[in-house]
Structures are given as C-alpha cells and as structure tokens.
Design a protein around this motif. Structure first.
Motif, mmCIF file in Angstrom:
data_model
loop_
_atom_site.group_PDB
_atom_site.id
_atom_site.type_symbol
_atom_site.label_atom_id
_atom_site.label_comp_id
_atom_site.label_asym_id
_atom_site.label_seq_id
_atom_site.Cartn_x
_atom_site.Cartn_y
_atom_site.Cartn_z
ATOM 1 N N LEU A 46 -4.421 2.886 4.237
ATOM 2 C CA LEU A 46 -3.880 3.843 3.090
ATOM 3 C C LEU A 46 -2.313 4.112 3.517
ATOM 4 N N VAL A 47 -2.196 4.683 4.674
ATOM 5 C CA VAL A 47 -1.022 5.094 5.073
ATOM 6 C C VAL A 47 -0.115 4.003 5.105
ATOM 7 N N GLN A 48 -0.522 2.592 5.561
ATOM 8 C CA GLN A 48 0.225 1.642 5.768
ATOM 9 C C GLN A 48 0.756 1.289 4.128
ATOM 10 N N GLY A 49 0.041 1.369 3.360
ATOM 11 C CA GLY A 49 0.001 0.826 1.893
ATOM 12 C C GLY A 49 1.060 1.416 1.200
ATOM 13 N N PHE A 50 1.479 2.855 1.605
ATOM 14 C CA PHE A 50 2.645 3.410 0.898
ATOM 15 C C PHE A 50 3.853 2.639 1.220
ATOM 16 N N GLU A 51 4.102 2.073 2.328
ATOM 17 C CA GLU A 51 5.125 1.296 2.483
ATOM 18 C C GLU A 51 4.986 -0.286 2.310
ATOM 19 N N LYS A 52 3.788 -0.708 2.296
ATOM 20 C CA LYS A 52 3.527 -2.125 2.035
ATOM 21 C C LYS A 52 2.467 -2.185 0.897
#
Length: 126
Positions: A46-52
C-alpha cells in the motif's frame, strides 16, 4: 494523544469510518481498531502504491486479507472499494492513515475525516 487515541477518538468516534489504523511508512502498525488485522506485506505494498500507482491498479488494495478494487489515487490519497465496503487512505510524511467504511457511510464522509486527521499530522511533522 497516543496513536491509539487518534484512531479511537478522531477516526472511529466520528462514525464515518468503521475500521481504522495508523501505520508507519515501513509497514509497521502504530495503532489500529480492534479486530483490524493488517499484514506487514500488504501495508508495505500500500505504501509503495502511493508512489507507483500501477502496483494498485493491477492487483488492487489488500487489507486484512481482503482485496479491494483500486478506484483512484494521488501521491497522498488512495481510494478502493469492494461491494459495500470502501477504503480511504492518506499518506503523511511518516505514516499512512488507513480506513474502511461501510454503507450507509458515504465516501466523502470518510474522506473528510481521514484527510482532516492526515493534514493535522502533516502540520505536526508526522
């Protein structure tokens, strides 16, 4: 206030979210509502999804083992839904405010509460 107080008194007490958590950008849970079991792997994604965001568009948002369909997002907000349950998350400088809401709660009600707390945390350096 403790992190648990933010979850209990700012998010859940609003009656605009049904489950909530505050998690660090490393995927560790800082505080959560009772029974809202979140896996570190799903939080890290989820955290990575903010950037990608393509990570979320292809496989959705998974919270507590349930996969939600990604609706939209920015570098600060992620929205997803599955049936009558919606997801609204906001990223701050050090954390992510995660929430679930269910009908009859409207998406904008949950968004308002989550983003208000998120903006407050940003203003405090979190």
């Amino acid at each position: 206030m403790s992190w648990q107080d933010y979850v209990d008194k700012q998010l859940l007490a609003s009656k605009c979210v049904t489950k909530a958590a505050i998690v660090g950008l490393d995927g560790n849970v800082w505080a959560k509502s009772e029974g809202f079991e979140l896996g570190k792997e799903e939080l890290t994604k989820l955290v990575q999804g903010f950037e990608k965001q393509d990570l979320l568009t292809s496989s959705g948002v998974t919270l507590s083992g349930t996969r939600y369909i990604y609706l939209s997002g920015t570098d600060r907000v992620v929205r997803a839904k599955l049936g009558k349950v919606g997801v609204h998350c906001m990223k701050t400088q050090q954390a992510v405010v995660v929430s679930l809401y269910e009908d009859p709660i409207q998406p904008q009600q949950a968004a308002s509460v989550v983003e208000k707390l998120g903006e407050y945390l940003v203003s405090c350096g979190f």
